[in-house]
Motif scaffolding. Structure first.
Motif, PDB file in Angstrom:
ATOM      1  N   ALA A  75       1.120 -20.051 -43.826  1.00 42.00           N
ATOM      2  CA  ALA A  75       0.588 -20.185 -42.601  1.00 42.00           C
ATOM      3  C   ALA A  75       1.909 -19.539 -42.081  1.00 42.00           C
ATOM      4  CB  ALA A  75       0.191 -21.144 -41.567  1.00 42.00           C
ATOM      5  N   LEU A  76       2.888 -19.668 -43.321  1.00 43.98           N
ATOM      6  CA  LEU A  76       4.035 -19.946 -43.093  1.00 43.98           C
ATOM      7  C   LEU A  76       5.104 -18.979 -43.998  1.00 43.98           C
ATOM      8  CD1 LEU A  76       5.464 -23.140 -42.938  1.00 43.98           C
ATOM      9  CD2 LEU A  76       4.992 -22.277 -41.380  1.00 43.98           C
ATOM     10  N   LEU A  77       4.503 -17.272 -44.224  1.00 45.68           N
ATOM     11  CA  LEU A  77       4.595 -16.770 -45.009  1.00 45.68           C
ATOM     12  C   LEU A  77       3.910 -15.081 -44.541  1.00 45.68           C
ATOM     13  CD1 LEU A  77       3.376 -17.586 -48.811  1.00 45.68           C
ATOM     14  CD2 LEU A  77       5.652 -17.444 -47.195  1.00 45.68           C
ATOM     15  N   TYR A  78       4.630 -14.563 -44.554  1.00 47.48           N
ATOM     16  CA  TYR A  78       4.018 -13.173 -44.298  1.00 47.48           C
ATOM     17  C   TYR A  78       3.390 -11.946 -45.002  1.00 47.48           C
ATOM     18  CZ  TYR A  78       5.698 -14.879 -40.385  1.00 47.48           C
ATOM     19  OH  TYR A  78       6.199 -15.061 -38.965  1.00 47.48           O
ATOM     20  N   ARG A  79       2.253 -11.065 -46.018  1.00 48.56           N
ATOM     21  CA  ARG A  79       2.466 -10.050 -46.230  1.00 48.56           C
ATOM     22  C   ARG A  79       2.723  -9.060 -45.478  1.00 48.56           C
ATOM     23  NH1 ARG A  79       0.744  -9.852 -51.747  1.00 48.56           N
ATOM     24  NH2 ARG A  79      -0.605  -8.262 -51.541  1.00 48.56           N
ATOM     25  N   VAL A  80       3.169  -8.050 -46.729  1.00 49.59           N
ATOM     26  CA  VAL A  80       4.893  -6.977 -46.188  1.00 49.59           C
ATOM     27  C   VAL A  80       4.265  -6.066 -47.556  1.00 49.59           C
ATOM     28  CG1 VAL A  80       5.956  -7.911 -44.768  1.00 49.59           C
ATOM     29  CG2 VAL A  80       6.347  -7.727 -46.787  1.00 49.59           C
ATOM     30  N   GLU A  81       4.568  -4.830 -47.182  1.00 52.12           N
ATOM     31  CA  GLU A  81       4.512  -3.448 -48.643  1.00 52.12           C
ATOM     32  C   GLU A  81       6.120  -3.134 -48.830  1.00 52.12           C
ATOM     33  OE1 GLU A  81       1.590  -1.615 -49.999  1.00 52.12           O
ATOM     34  OE2 GLU A  81       0.380  -3.387 -48.672  1.00 52.12           O
ATOM     35  N   ALA A  82       6.112  -3.251 -50.093  1.00 51.88           N
ATOM     36  CA  ALA A  82       7.474  -3.138 -50.669  1.00 51.88           C
ATOM     37  C   ALA A  82       7.031  -1.805 -51.034  1.00 51.88           C
ATOM     38  CB  ALA A  82       7.841  -4.235 -51.393  1.00 51.88           C
ATOM     39  N   ASP A 109      10.542  -3.779 -45.856  1.00 52.49           N
ATOM     40  CA  ASP A 109      11.782  -4.081 -44.423  1.00 52.49           C
ATOM     41  C   ASP A 109      10.810  -4.889 -43.468  1.00 52.49           C
ATOM     42  OD1 ASP A 109      13.529  -1.795 -44.056  1.00 52.49           O
ATOM     43  OD2 ASP A 109      11.604  -0.196 -43.779  1.00 52.49           O
ATOM     44  N   PHE A 110      11.261  -6.301 -43.212  1.00 51.04           N
ATOM     45  CA  PHE A 110      11.273  -7.349 -42.942  1.00 51.04           C
ATOM     46  C   PHE A 110      12.224  -8.242 -42.907  1.00 51.04           C
ATOM     47  CE2 PHE A 110       9.065 -11.804 -41.993  1.00 51.04           C
ATOM     48  CZ  PHE A 110       7.650 -11.030 -40.624  1.00 51.04           C
ATOM     49  N   PRO A 111      12.210  -9.129 -41.635  1.00 51.71           N
ATOM     50  CA  PRO A 111      12.168  -8.934 -39.530  1.00 51.71           C
ATOM     51  C   PRO A 111      12.096  -7.581 -39.782  1.00 51.71           C
ATOM     52  CG  PRO A 111      13.180 -10.936 -39.790  1.00 51.71           C
ATOM     53  CD  PRO A 111      13.632 -10.621 -41.550  1.00 51.71           C
ATOM     54  N   ALA A 112      11.750  -7.017 -38.160  1.00 55.92           N
ATOM     55  CA  ALA A 112      11.675  -5.885 -38.272  1.00 55.92           C
ATOM     56  C   ALA A 112      13.526  -5.422 -37.676  1.00 55.92           C
ATOM     57  CB  ALA A 112      11.129  -5.847 -36.689  1.00 55.92           C
ATOM     58  N   GLY A 113      13.294  -4.273 -38.295  1.00 56.93           N
ATOM     59  CA  GLY A 113      14.890  -3.245 -38.113  1.00 56.93           C
ATOM     60  C   GLY A 113      15.792  -4.128 -39.769  1.00 56.93           C
ATOM     61  N   ARG A 114      15.411  -4.966 -40.232  1.00 58.50           N
ATOM     62  CA  ARG A 114      16.118  -5.591 -41.219  1.00 58.50           C
ATOM     63  C   ARG A 114      15.465  -4.915 -43.149  1.00 58.50           C
ATOM     64  NH1 ARG A 114      16.825 -11.856 -42.011  1.00 58.50           N
ATOM     65  NH2 ARG A 114      17.665 -11.183 -40.333  1.00 58.50           N
ATOM     66  N   THR A 115      16.122  -4.269 -44.206  1.00 58.44           N
ATOM     67  CA  THR A 115      15.909  -4.224 -44.956  1.00 58.44           C
ATOM     68  C   THR A 115      16.061  -5.228 -46.472  1.00 58.44           C
ATOM     69  OG1 THR A 115      15.891  -1.445 -44.334  1.00 58.44           O
ATOM     70  CG2 THR A 115      15.628  -2.643 -46.841  1.00 58.44           C
ATOM     71  N   ASN A 116      14.942  -5.381 -46.901  1.00 52.47           N
ATOM     72  CA  ASN A 116      15.768  -6.146 -47.984  1.00 52.47           C
ATOM     73  C   ASN A 116      15.297  -5.349 -49.102  1.00 52.47           C
ATOM     74  OD1 ASN A 116      16.293  -9.274 -46.229  1.00 52.47           O
ATOM     75  ND2 ASN A 116      14.390  -8.524 -45.382  1.00 52.47           N
ATOM     76  N   THR A 117      16.171  -6.109 -49.897  1.00 53.55           N
ATOM     77  CA  THR A 117      15.628  -5.529 -51.626  1.00 53.55           C
ATOM     78  C   THR A 117      15.513  -6.875 -52.415  1.00 53.55           C
ATOM     79  OG1 THR A 117      18.004  -5.397 -51.612  1.00 53.55           O
ATOM     80  CG2 THR A 117      16.873  -3.333 -51.226  1.00 53.55           C
ATOM     81  N   GLY A 118      15.330  -6.350 -53.733  1.00 50.17           N
ATOM     82  CA  GLY A 118      14.786  -7.526 -54.650  1.00 50.17           C
ATOM     83  C   GLY A 118      13.921  -6.763 -55.541  1.00 50.17           C
ATOM     84  N   GLY A 133       1.908  -4.923 -52.478  1.00 46.35           N
ATOM     85  CA  GLY A 133       2.410  -6.248 -51.006  1.00 46.35           C
ATOM     86  C   GLY A 133       3.095  -6.941 -51.968  1.00 46.35           C
ATOM     87  N   ILE A 134       3.977  -7.922 -50.877  1.00 48.88           N
ATOM     88  CA  ILE A 134       4.179  -8.874 -51.824  1.00 48.88           C
ATOM     89  C   ILE A 134       3.850  -9.640 -50.583  1.00 48.88           C
ATOM     90  CG2 ILE A 134       5.957  -7.785 -53.267  1.00 48.88           C
ATOM     91  CD1 ILE A 134       7.924  -7.843 -51.299  1.00 48.88           C
ATOM     92  N   TRP A 135       4.899 -10.919 -50.614  1.00 47.71           N
ATOM     93  CA  TRP A 135       4.532 -12.317 -49.324  1.00 47.71           C
ATOM     94  C   TRP A 135       6.405 -12.422 -49.131  1.00 47.71           C
ATOM     95  CZ3 TRP A 135       0.775 -14.394 -47.407  1.00 47.71           C
ATOM     96  CH2 TRP A 135      -0.666 -13.596 -48.489  1.00 47.71           C
ATOM     97  N   VAL A 136       6.368 -12.825 -48.282  1.00 46.75           N
ATOM     98  CA  VAL A 136       7.789 -13.353 -47.810  1.00 46.75           C
ATOM     99  C   VAL A 136       7.607 -14.198 -46.931  1.00 46.75           C
ATOM    100  CG1 VAL A 136       8.795 -10.709 -48.344  1.00 46.75           C
ATOM    101  CG2 VAL A 136       7.748 -11.274 -45.992  1.00 46.75           C
ATOM    102  N   ASP A 137       8.641 -15.014 -46.848  1.00 46.32           N
ATOM    103  CA  ASP A 137       9.204 -15.848 -45.545  1.00 46.32           C
ATOM    104  C   ASP A 137       9.526 -15.202 -44.484  1.00 46.32           C
ATOM    105  OD1 ASP A 137      11.731 -15.598 -46.317  1.00 46.32           O
ATOM    106  OD2 ASP A 137      12.068 -17.624 -46.973  1.00 46.32           O
ATOM    107  N   ARG A 138      10.176 -16.092 -43.677  1.00 48.94           N
ATOM    108  CA  ARG A 138      10.450 -15.213 -42.252  1.00 48.94           C
ATOM    109  C   ARG A 138      11.470 -14.600 -42.065  1.00 48.94           C
ATOM    110  NH1 ARG A 138      11.650 -20.568 -38.319  1.00 48.94           N
ATOM    111  NH2 ARG A 138      13.372 -21.111 -40.041  1.00 48.94           N
TER     112      ARG A 138
END
Length: 212
Positions: A75-82, A109-118, A133-138
């Motif tokens: 519930a504290l994670l988010y599913r996003v596309e990398a 891109d998560f949160p909105a307007g922020r690009t993260n790499t890894g 698909g990856i899992w990220v925190d808030r």
């Protein structure tokens, strides 16, 4: 006749042990030690059944607890596309089971307007530009993939089987110790009985003493 040999009691089938334990066996040659053996066998069977129930209960409790913990964590994670930015390469370590893991650089891109790499885990033949698909925190940081229901069930089953096996082994060991003690008791009783009967049986005892 060998004085060290003790005749065995009447063999008892599985249901015979229960009848003998309950005192319902109609066998004139059944001895007290035979009834004690049957009680030990019945108690061991009950112990194994109890071990199975405890193992199943432990597995159910473990599965429920892990499912609840996973639900809260997810519930504290988010599913996003990398988007993969490079070719897949072998990881330095292999995953469980000896399967080779592959990783690649990616951006999301998560949160909105922020690009993260890894660096993320990818299939072997992943090409640059592929979406994974990856899992990220808030904050958009990579998070461990929540365990699947299959893995949770497998973990719970392993715990239940381990507990069942451990308790069953202890029950079997206890039965072996008990039967060994009963065998020694029966041997001593047979030795005493043979010491009394052998002179009469062999004719070495005086007739008048036998009549007395």
């Amino acid at each position: 006749m060998n004085s060290t040999h003790q005749p065995e009691g009447p063999p008892a089938p599985p249901c015979g042990h229960l009848r003998r334990t309950l005192g319902r066996e109609r066998n004139p040659v059944s001895r007290a030690v035979d009834r004690a053996r049957s009680r030990a066998v019945v108690l061991t069977v009950l112990g194994v059944v109890l071990a199975g129930l405890l193992g199943a209960g432990a597995a159910a409790v473990r599965l429920t607890a892990e499912q609840q913990r996973t639900t809260v964590a997810t519930a504290l994670l988010y599913r996003v596309e990398a988007l993969v930015a490079g070719s897949a390469r072998k990881a330095e370590a292999t995953v469980f089971g000896g399967r080779t893991a592959y990783r690649a650089d990616a951006a999301w891109d998560f949160p909105a307007g922020r690009t993260n790499t890894g660096v993320i885990d990818v299939p072997r033949n992943t090409e640059p530009g592929a979406a994974i698909g990856i899992w990220v925190d808030r904050d958009g940081h990579l998070a461990a993939t929540p365990p699947s229901t299959t893995s949770l069930v497998a973990d719970a089953v392993c715990l239940g089987l381990f507990l069942f096996g451990l308790l069953s082994v202890l029950a079997a060991a206890g039965l072996r110790v008990r039967l060994s003690a009963l065998d020694r008791r029966a041997d001593r009783a047979w030795t005493r009985a043979w010491a009394r009967l052998e002179p009469v049986w062999s004719g070495r005892a005086p007739r008048d003493s036998h009549q007395d």
